[in-house]
Design a protein around this motif. Structure first.
Motif, short mmCIF file in Angstrom:
data_model
loop_
_atom_site.label_atom_id
_atom_site.label_comp_id
_atom_site.label_asym_id
_atom_site.label_seq_id
_atom_site.Cartn_x
_atom_site.Cartn_y
_atom_site.Cartn_z
N GLY A 139 -1.28 -32.78 19.86
CA GLY A 139 -2.08 -32.88 18.63
C GLY A 139 -1.70 -34.10 17.81
N GLY A 144 -3.21 -36.41 11.13
CA GLY A 144 -2.30 -35.59 10.30
C GLY A 144 -0.84 -35.82 10.62
N GLY A 194 0.91 -34.93 13.27
CA GLY A 194 1.14 -35.39 14.65
C GLY A 194 0.94 -36.88 14.78
N ALA A 222 0.73 -29.44 17.87
CA ALA A 222 -0.67 -28.98 17.77
C ALA A 222 -0.74 -27.59 17.13
CB ALA A 222 -1.31 -28.95 19.16
N MET A 278 6.76 -27.39 15.67
CA MET A 278 6.24 -27.41 14.31
C MET A 278 6.00 -25.97 13.86
SD MET A 278 5.97 -29.63 12.07
CE MET A 278 6.12 -31.06 13.14
N SER A 310 6.40 -23.58 10.10
CA SER A 310 5.83 -23.69 8.74
C SER A 310 6.70 -22.84 7.84
CB SER A 310 4.40 -23.15 8.73
OG SER A 310 3.97 -22.95 7.40
N VAL A 362 1.33 -29.87 3.16
CA VAL A 362 1.21 -31.30 3.47
C VAL A 362 -0.27 -31.66 3.45
CG1 VAL A 362 1.68 -33.08 5.19
CG2 VAL A 362 3.29 -31.20 4.89
N THR A 397 -3.30 -32.95 4.76
CA THR A 397 -3.93 -33.39 6.01
C THR A 397 -5.31 -32.73 6.07
OG1 THR A 397 -3.19 -31.48 7.28
CG2 THR A 397 -1.69 -33.36 7.23
P1 NAD Z 1 -4.42 -31.34 11.51
O1 NAD Z 1 -5.54 -30.38 11.56
O2 NAD Z 1 -4.56 -32.60 10.71
O3 NAD Z 1 -3.96 -31.74 12.98
C1 NAD Z 1 -3.80 -30.78 13.98
C2 NAD Z 1 -3.79 -31.46 15.32
O4 NAD Z 1 -3.68 -30.47 16.34
C3 NAD Z 1 -5.07 -32.24 15.59
O5 NAD Z 1 -4.76 -33.45 16.25
C4 NAD Z 1 -5.83 -31.31 16.53
O6 NAD Z 1 -6.77 -31.98 17.36
C5 NAD Z 1 -4.68 -30.71 17.31
N1 NAD Z 1 -5.04 -29.49 18.03
C6 NAD Z 1 -5.62 -28.37 17.53
N2 NAD Z 1 -5.85 -27.48 18.51
C7 NAD Z 1 -5.41 -28.06 19.65
C8 NAD Z 1 -5.39 -27.65 21.01
N3 NAD Z 1 -5.90 -26.47 21.40
N4 NAD Z 1 -4.87 -28.50 21.94
C9 NAD Z 1 -4.38 -29.72 21.58
N5 NAD Z 1 -4.38 -30.15 20.31
C10 NAD Z 1 -4.90 -29.34 19.37
O7 NAD Z 1 -3.17 -30.48 10.99
P2 NAD Z 1 -1.71 -30.90 10.48
O8 NAD Z 1 -1.63 -30.52 9.06
O9 NAD Z 1 -1.40 -32.28 10.90
O10 NAD Z 1 -0.85 -29.84 11.31
C11 NAD Z 1 0.05 -30.21 12.34
C12 NAD Z 1 1.02 -29.05 12.57
O11 NAD Z 1 1.78 -28.83 11.38
C13 NAD Z 1 0.33 -27.73 12.88
O12 NAD Z 1 1.10 -27.02 13.83
C14 NAD Z 1 0.37 -27.00 11.55
O13 NAD Z 1 0.31 -25.61 11.70
C15 NAD Z 1 1.71 -27.47 11.01
N6 NAD Z 1 1.84 -27.35 9.55
C16 NAD Z 1 0.99 -28.00 8.71
C17 NAD Z 1 1.15 -27.85 7.34
C18 NAD Z 1 0.27 -28.54 6.35
O14 NAD Z 1 0.36 -28.23 5.15
N7 NAD Z 1 -0.58 -29.47 6.74
C19 NAD Z 1 2.18 -27.03 6.84
C20 NAD Z 1 3.02 -26.38 7.74
C21 NAD Z 1 2.85 -26.55 9.10
#
Ligand code: NAD
Length: 246
Positions: free
Chosen positions: A12, A16, A18, A85, A133, A135, A182, A184
């Motif tokens: 992923g 964001g 990733g 992801a 990753m 949370s 975060v 994103t």
């Molecule tokens: P985002 O939606 O911007 O990015 C998520 C990425 O995962 C994208 O590139 C998407 O294409 C990919 N993805 C989704 N399903 C997929 C699949 N089946 N196969 C391959 N790739 C897949 O989200 P983000 O905020 O960058 O989140 C990244 C990670 O961080 C996630 O695991 C999320 O749960 C975790 N997280 C995010 C936050 C936040 O506040 N943004 C907080 C805690 C944890």
């Protein structure tokens, strides 16, 4: 800190957190491979910037296996695997939505298991590092309606601990990062400027540092956990949430 000659796989990694992780490792000299299931246009753009991209839905075991085969052919090792992801659906226990729950479990938790399992032979070759990753939601930090997403992340936390136990004998370290809020697409995508500002304020008011998170903050922790500077750290969950108050 240098990752020259190192092979880093990020799931992923197209946007964001990733994307920030992928760019960080690239700036440190690594060969970065992004597993993606989003648009091919983004993948092409990333390829032009020197990333290797492999189309792969992490929730599909056969696709993950194929991706590992492609990496094995090209590099024959993986130094760092970042299981990033993930998806997020917000609904409370009483609003239980089976389809969304199953999709979240499949991508967030099963996906992490599949990718780790299929890439493990390559990680063993380099006595590599795995970073998952999680949370802060997975640690029970409260957020309205986060119940099922939290369950997937709690699963990742215990998986991280168990993998650290099991893989330590190979010299493989396994840690997780547990970010707070975060900015994103996951958290602010599709929202109006007004809604975003309201959300920002809500989280700032519940954070000791009175700021919201940026993907780069998380990427910096991931690169530290992947580096030799953290050589004696394994089985840990590094919370990076600016100090959540509630
Ligand atoms: P985002 O939606 O911007 O990015 C998520 C990425 O995962 C994208 O590139 C998407 O294409 C990919 N993805 C989704 N399903 C997929 C699949 N089946 N196969 C391959 N790739 C897949 O989200 P983000 O905020 O960058 O989140 C990244 C990670 O961080 C996630 O695991 C999320 O749960 C975790 N997280 C995010 C936050 C936040 O506040 N943004 C907080 C805690 C944890």
């Amino acid at each position: 800190m240098s990752f020259n000659g190192k092979v880093v796989v990020v799931t992923g990694g197209t946007k964001g957190i990733g994307r920030a992780i992928s760019e960080k490792f690239k700036s440190l000299g690594a060969n970065v491979i992004i597993l993606y299931n989003s648009s091919d246009n983004i993948a092409r753009e990333l390829e032009e910037k020197g990333f290797l991209t492999i189309k792969c839905d992490v929730s599909k075991r056969s696709q993950v296996k194929k991706a590992a085969e492609i990496v094995a052919e090209k590099y024959d090792k993986v130094d760092v695997l970042v299981n990033n992801a993930g998806i997020w659906y917000l609904f409370s226990f009483e609003e239980f939505d089976e389809e969304k729950y199953e999709k979240m479990m499949k991508i967030n938790l099963d996906g992490t298991i599949y990718v780790t399992y299929e890439f493990l032979p390559l990680i063993k070759k380099s006595k590599g590092v795995i970073i998952n990753m999680a949370s802060n939601a997975g640690l029970g930090t409260s957020a309205i309606g986060n119940t099922f997403y939290s369950i997937t992340k709690a699963g990742i936390i215990i998986l991280t601990r168990r993998l650290a136990y099991e893989l330590g004998k190979y010299g493989i370290r396994v840690n997780a990062v547990a970010p707070g809020w975060v900015e994103t697409d996951m958290t602010i995508g599709g929202k109006s400027a007004e809604e975003i500002e309201k959300l920002r304020q809500w989280f700032k008011d519940r954070t000791m540092l009175h700021t919201t998170g940026k993907p780069e903050y998380i990427a910096n922790i991931v690169s530290f956990l992947a580096s030799e500077d953290s050589t004696y750290i394994t089985g840990q969950i590094i919370v990076a949430d600016g100090g959540r108050i509630d």
